[in-house]
Design an enzyme around this catalytic site. Structure first.
Site, PDB file in Angstrom:
ATOM      1  N   SER A 135      -2.954  -3.417   3.647  1.00  0.00           N
ATOM      2  CA  SER A 135      -3.382  -4.502   2.950  1.00  0.00           C
ATOM      3  C   SER A 135      -2.327  -5.389   2.431  1.00  0.00           C
ATOM      4  CB  SER A 135      -4.318  -3.656   1.899  1.00  0.00           C
ATOM      5  OG  SER A 135      -4.738  -4.690   0.749  1.00  0.00           O
ATOM      6  N   TYR A 194      -5.400   3.036  -5.206  1.00  0.00           N
ATOM      7  CA  TYR A 194      -5.935   2.635  -4.019  1.00  0.00           C
ATOM      8  C   TYR A 194      -4.524   2.006  -3.436  1.00  0.00           C
ATOM      9  CZ  TYR A 194      -7.327  -0.558  -0.216  1.00  0.00           C
ATOM     10  OH  TYR A 194      -7.581  -1.277   0.779  1.00  0.00           O
ATOM     11  N   LYS A 213      -1.956   2.770   0.164  1.00  0.00           N
ATOM     12  CA  LYS A 213      -1.596   1.681   1.660  1.00  0.00           C
ATOM     13  C   LYS A 213      -0.016   1.651   1.711  1.00  0.00           C
ATOM     14  CE  LYS A 213      -5.417   0.938   2.896  1.00  0.00           C
ATOM     15  NZ  LYS A 213      -6.016   1.838   3.886  1.00  0.00           N
ATOM     16  N   PHE A 248      -5.769  -9.670   4.543  1.00  0.00           N
ATOM     17  CA  PHE A 248      -6.045 -10.476   3.369  1.00  0.00           C
ATOM     18  C   PHE A 248      -7.430 -10.112   3.021  1.00  0.00           C
ATOM     19  CE2 PHE A 248      -2.089 -12.345   2.284  1.00  0.00           C
ATOM     20  CZ  PHE A 248      -1.187 -11.663   3.212  1.00  0.00           C
ATOM     21  N   ASN A 249      -8.278 -10.952   2.992  1.00  0.00           N
ATOM     22  CA  ASN A 249      -9.522 -10.768   2.207  1.00  0.00           C
ATOM     23  C   ASN A 249     -10.814 -11.052   3.207  1.00  0.00           C
ATOM     24  OD1 ASN A 249      -7.666 -11.360  -0.068  1.00  0.00           O
ATOM     25  ND2 ASN A 249      -9.579 -11.023  -1.302  1.00  0.00           N
ATOM     26  N   ARG A 293      -9.506  -9.984 -14.680  1.00  0.00           N
ATOM     27  CA  ARG A 293      -9.711  -8.376 -14.417  1.00  0.00           C
ATOM     28  C   ARG A 293      -8.371  -8.055 -14.258  1.00  0.00           C
ATOM     29  NH1 ARG A 293     -12.494  -7.377  -8.375  1.00  0.00           N
ATOM     30  NH2 ARG A 293     -10.465  -8.443  -7.730  1.00  0.00           N
TER      31      ARG A 293
HETATM   32  P1  NAD Z   1     -15.500   1.018   4.753  1.00  0.00           P
HETATM   33  O1  NAD Z   1     -15.525   1.933   3.553  1.00  0.00           O
HETATM   34  O2  NAD Z   1     -16.557   0.026   5.096  1.00  0.00           O
HETATM   35  O3  NAD Z   1     -14.791   1.776   6.000  1.00  0.00           O
HETATM   36  C1  NAD Z   1     -14.183   2.926   5.913  1.00  0.00           C
HETATM   37  C2  NAD Z   1     -15.006   4.093   6.580  1.00  0.00           C
HETATM   38  O4  NAD Z   1     -14.093   5.269   6.678  1.00  0.00           O
HETATM   39  C3  NAD Z   1     -16.080   4.391   5.924  1.00  0.00           C
HETATM   40  O5  NAD Z   1     -17.348   4.409   7.089  1.00  0.00           O
HETATM   41  C4  NAD Z   1     -15.867   5.975   5.541  1.00  0.00           C
HETATM   42  O6  NAD Z   1     -17.047   6.463   5.557  1.00  0.00           O
HETATM   43  C5  NAD Z   1     -14.982   6.321   6.265  1.00  0.00           C
HETATM   44  N1  NAD Z   1     -14.057   7.627   5.708  1.00  0.00           N
HETATM   45  C6  NAD Z   1     -13.373   7.399   4.499  1.00  0.00           C
HETATM   46  N2  NAD Z   1     -12.842   8.748   4.481  1.00  0.00           N
HETATM   47  C7  NAD Z   1     -12.881   9.208   5.370  1.00  0.00           C
HETATM   48  C8  NAD Z   1     -12.491  10.594   5.826  1.00  0.00           C
HETATM   49  N3  NAD Z   1     -11.856  11.248   5.264  1.00  0.00           N
HETATM   50  N4  NAD Z   1     -12.859  10.905   7.167  1.00  0.00           N
HETATM   51  C9  NAD Z   1     -13.531  10.314   7.884  1.00  0.00           C
HETATM   52  N5  NAD Z   1     -14.188   9.010   7.627  1.00  0.00           N
HETATM   53  C10 NAD Z   1     -13.809   8.652   6.193  1.00  0.00           C
HETATM   54  O7  NAD Z   1     -14.200  -0.083   4.468  1.00  0.00           O
HETATM   55  P2  NAD Z   1     -13.509  -1.253   5.248  1.00  0.00           P
HETATM   56  O8  NAD Z   1     -13.828  -2.346   4.368  1.00  0.00           O
HETATM   57  O9  NAD Z   1     -14.298  -1.145   6.632  1.00  0.00           O
HETATM   58  O10 NAD Z   1     -11.998  -0.958   5.310  1.00  0.00           O
HETATM   59  C11 NAD Z   1     -11.289  -0.237   6.561  1.00  0.00           C
HETATM   60  C12 NAD Z   1     -10.053  -0.072   6.170  1.00  0.00           C
HETATM   61  O11 NAD Z   1      -9.397  -1.135   5.795  1.00  0.00           O
HETATM   62  C13 NAD Z   1      -9.982   0.887   4.931  1.00  0.00           C
HETATM   63  O12 NAD Z   1      -8.640   1.868   5.155  1.00  0.00           O
HETATM   64  C14 NAD Z   1      -9.500  -0.038   3.862  1.00  0.00           C
HETATM   65  O13 NAD Z   1      -8.591   0.575   2.771  1.00  0.00           O
HETATM   66  C15 NAD Z   1      -8.826  -1.012   4.505  1.00  0.00           C
HETATM   67  N6  NAD Z   1      -8.591  -2.556   4.081  1.00  0.00           N
HETATM   68  C16 NAD Z   1      -9.950  -3.128   3.717  1.00  0.00           C
HETATM   69  C17 NAD Z   1      -9.762  -4.227   3.057  1.00  0.00           C
HETATM   70  C18 NAD Z   1     -11.304  -5.039   2.821  1.00  0.00           C
HETATM   71  O14 NAD Z   1     -11.268  -5.750   1.652  1.00  0.00           O
HETATM   72  N7  NAD Z   1     -12.355  -4.673   3.139  1.00  0.00           N
HETATM   73  C19 NAD Z   1      -8.528  -4.828   2.711  1.00  0.00           C
HETATM   74  C20 NAD Z   1      -7.382  -4.214   2.891  1.00  0.00           C
HETATM   75  C21 NAD Z   1      -7.343  -3.221   3.774  1.00  0.00           C
HETATM   76  C1  UD1 Z   2      -9.231  -6.628  -4.282  1.00  0.00           C
HETATM   77  C2  UD1 Z   2      -8.130  -5.466  -4.376  1.00  0.00           C
HETATM   78  C3  UD1 Z   2      -7.477  -5.145  -3.587  1.00  0.00           C
HETATM   79  C4  UD1 Z   2      -8.037  -5.041  -2.339  1.00  0.00           C
HETATM   80  C5  UD1 Z   2      -8.928  -5.847  -1.815  1.00  0.00           C
HETATM   81  C6  UD1 Z   2      -9.822  -5.655  -0.636  1.00  0.00           C
HETATM   82  C7  UD1 Z   2      -8.116  -5.516  -7.111  1.00  0.00           C
HETATM   83  C8  UD1 Z   2      -7.291  -5.797  -8.123  1.00  0.00           C
HETATM   84  N1  UD1 Z   2      -7.616  -6.147  -5.740  1.00  0.00           N
HETATM   85  O1  UD1 Z   2      -8.348  -7.527  -3.837  1.00  0.00           O
HETATM   86  O2  UD1 Z   2      -6.537  -3.928  -3.790  1.00  0.00           O
HETATM   87  O3  UD1 Z   2      -7.015  -4.571  -0.915  1.00  0.00           O
HETATM   88  O4  UD1 Z   2      -9.846  -6.291  -2.813  1.00  0.00           O
HETATM   89  O5  UD1 Z   2     -10.698  -4.549  -0.891  1.00  0.00           O
HETATM   90  O6  UD1 Z   2      -9.188  -5.236  -6.997  1.00  0.00           O
HETATM   91  N2  UD1 Z   2     -13.725 -12.050  -8.222  1.00  0.00           N
HETATM   92  C9  UD1 Z   2     -14.478 -12.684  -9.313  1.00  0.00           C
HETATM   93  N3  UD1 Z   2     -15.532 -12.056  -9.638  1.00  0.00           N
HETATM   94  C10 UD1 Z   2     -16.123 -10.893  -8.879  1.00  0.00           C
HETATM   95  C11 UD1 Z   2     -15.112 -10.516  -7.784  1.00  0.00           C
HETATM   96  C12 UD1 Z   2     -13.874 -11.052  -7.715  1.00  0.00           C
HETATM   97  O7  UD1 Z   2     -14.233 -13.727  -9.751  1.00  0.00           O
HETATM   98  O8  UD1 Z   2     -17.234 -10.224  -9.079  1.00  0.00           O
HETATM   99  C13 UD1 Z   2     -12.415 -12.685  -8.024  1.00  0.00           C
HETATM  100  C14 UD1 Z   2     -11.197 -12.135  -8.192  1.00  0.00           C
HETATM  101  O9  UD1 Z   2     -10.578 -12.127  -9.744  1.00  0.00           O
HETATM  102  C15 UD1 Z   2     -10.176 -12.691  -7.132  1.00  0.00           C
HETATM  103  C16 UD1 Z   2     -11.028 -12.967  -5.956  1.00  0.00           C
HETATM  104  O10 UD1 Z   2     -12.455 -13.179  -6.850  1.00  0.00           O
HETATM  105  O11 UD1 Z   2      -9.532 -13.675  -7.721  1.00  0.00           O
HETATM  106  C17 UD1 Z   2     -11.164 -12.161  -4.855  1.00  0.00           C
HETATM  107  O12 UD1 Z   2     -11.329 -10.540  -5.438  1.00  0.00           O
HETATM  108  P1  UD1 Z   2     -11.719  -9.471  -4.509  1.00  0.00           P
HETATM  109  O13 UD1 Z   2     -12.841  -9.977  -3.529  1.00  0.00           O
HETATM  110  O14 UD1 Z   2     -12.054  -8.362  -5.575  1.00  0.00           O
HETATM  111  O15 UD1 Z   2     -10.073  -9.290  -3.659  1.00  0.00           O
HETATM  112  P2  UD1 Z   2      -8.821  -9.175  -4.245  1.00  0.00           P
HETATM  113  O16 UD1 Z   2      -8.800  -9.313  -5.818  1.00  0.00           O
HETATM  114  O17 UD1 Z   2      -7.949  -9.979  -3.586  1.00  0.00           O
END
Ligand code: NAD
Ligand code: UD1
Length: 342
Positions: free
Chosen positions: A124, A149, A153, A178-179, A292
């Site tokens: 991430s 969290y 990573k 990223f997001n 936040r």
């Molecule tokens: P998600 O929660 O939708 O998917 C993660 C999956 O892993 C889930 O289906 C959950 O049931 C499974 N899981 C968790 N622990 C487990 C375990 N011990 N054994 C087997 N399965 C398990 O999340 P996502 O958004 O799809 O994210 C996927 C990966 O990407 C995660 O590692 C997350 O940290 C990383 N990531 C996500 C974001 C984001 O914004 N969504 C950003 C950066 C990194």
């Molecule tokens: C967040 C996590 C980051 C994680 C990523 C993906 C924090 C501090 N960071 O990142 O660790 O890898 O999600 O899961 O939680 N916002 C609002 N209102 C809301 C939600 C968000 O204003 O209800 C704003 C936030 O302040 C930020 C932007 O929207 O400026 C994006 O937020 P978010 O989607 O939570 O992502 P990150 O903060 O980038």
């Protein structure tokens, strides 16, 4: 290739399964369903027109994982499984370290025993902390994470790098997302947060669909053009294709590689609200709240390295991201339905 996708029932994993299969890879999914629904699998089968082998298993359960490796004999693992709720990780650090780090270590042990030493890991942008350089290149030093969290990573990146250094038979790709937002164009798979969404886009779509009254914008006094936080939103299908591109480049001796997966474009929270309203015609009422804790002002990528070395770049624009997020939410107002979680 045969790819084992851990966490393949989750948001990013499910979209990656679709893109892997579209490129002709064979896939097997392992997921404990701790944060996802079993309903994802038939929906993946409907999208791809093929069976998707699914194992309900926890990556911490070595015995089950060994059996899965024996049955599937994967060439590579794409490792999404992990817990990802930032606030929850502050309350439950031990659970996060145990699941994310403990689980990954067990997975790596099983992989080594099975002779499968190719892994792509979901990292991430959070590992950059408050980034020293904008746009963020992969050379930007890692920073101080603001929550457990994020540390899982950052630490897992180090663990994977050390393992690859000690044994060059390992090929490791660290992808720093990223997001991710958006959803598959069918509207049948998407992000399904449990409880109050932590992230911006699911909160917006839940306000738009009437599940929540108003969006709370966390601060409008940042040093950004409109005062709200700036991020690099990327369509989840583009992100999924980034994994397919990374897999294509993996070969014996490719070693350790690190890529940002972003668009290289920063949008503020208000930009996203306005883009969503324009793309969907649905109003999103909002109020301005306090900042936040742990948020940074600006975080967006340089996506040049992935373009140069993987031949990958994000294709979908913010309008498409908003439309696809909205299609998923409006077709599934309650996600997969809470009764199906776990
Ligand atoms: P998600 O929660 O939708 O998917 C993660 C999956 O892993 C889930 O289906 C959950 O049931 C499974 N899981 C968790 N622990 C487990 C375990 N011990 N054994 C087997 N399965 C398990 O999340 P996502 O958004 O799809 O994210 C996927 C990966 O990407 C995660 O590692 C997350 O940290 C990383 N990531 C996500 C974001 C984001 O914004 N969504 C950003 C950066 C990194
Ligand atoms: C967040 C996590 C980051 C994680 C990523 C993906 C924090 C501090 N960071 O990142 O660790 O890898 O999600 O899961 O939680 N916002 C609002 N209102 C809301 C939600 C968000 O204003 O209800 C704003 C936030 O302040 C930020 C932007 O929207 O400026 C994006 O937020 P978010 O989607 O939570 O992502 P990150 O903060 O980038």
């Amino acid at each position: 290739m045969k790819i084992l996708v851990t966490g393949g029932a989750g948001f990013i994993g499910s979209h990656t399964v679709v893109e892997l299969m579209a490129e002709g890879h064979e896939v097997a999914v392992v997921d404990s369903l701790v944060n996802s629904s079993a309903l994802v699998i038939p929906r993946l089968e409907a999208i791809t027109g093929k069976a998707v082998p699914f194992y309900k298993a926890d990556i911490r359960d070595k015995e089950s994982m060994e059996k899965i490796f024996e049955a599937e004999r994967p060439d590579a693992v794409i490792h999404f499984a992990g817990l990802k709720a930032v606030g929850e990780s502050v309350r439950l650090p031990l659970e996060y370290y145990e699941n994310n780090i403990g689980g990954t270590i067990k997975l790596l042990e099983v992989m080594r025993k099975a002779g499968c030493k190719n892994i792509i890991f979901s990292s991430s942008a959070t590992v950059y902390g408050d980034p020293a350089i904008i746009p963020i290149t992969e050379e930007c030093p890692k920073g101080t994470c603001t929550n457990p969290y994020g540390w899982t990573k950052s630490m897992l990146e180090q663990i994977l790098s050390d393992i690859q250094f000690a044994d060059p038979e390992w090929n490791v790709v660290l992808l720093r997302y990223f997001n991710p937002i958006g959803a598959h164009e069918s509207g049948t798979i998407g992000e399904n947060p449990s409880g109050i969404p932590n992230n911006l886009m699911p909160y917006i779509t839940q306000v738009a669909v009437g599940r929540r009254d108003v969006l709370h914008i966390f601060g409008n006094d940042y040093d950004t053009p409109d005062g709200t936080g700036v991020r690099d939103y990327i369509h989840v299908v583009d992100l999924a294709r980034g994994h397919v591109a990374a897999l294509k480049k993996m070969e014996p001796g490719s070693g350790l590689s690190i890529y940002n997966l972003g668009t290289g474009i920063g949008y503020s929270v208000l930009d996203i609200v306005h883009s969503f309203e324009e793309a969907t015609g649905v109003k999103v009422p909002y109020v301005i709240d306090e900042r936040r804790p742990g948020d940074v002002a600006v975080c967006y990528s340089s996506a040049d390295k992935a373009h140069r070395e993987l031949g990958w770049k994000a294709e979908y624009d913010i309008t498409r991201m908003c439309r696809d997020s909205w299609r998923w939410q409006s077709m599934n107002p309650n996600g997969y339905g809470d009764e199906d979680m776990g």
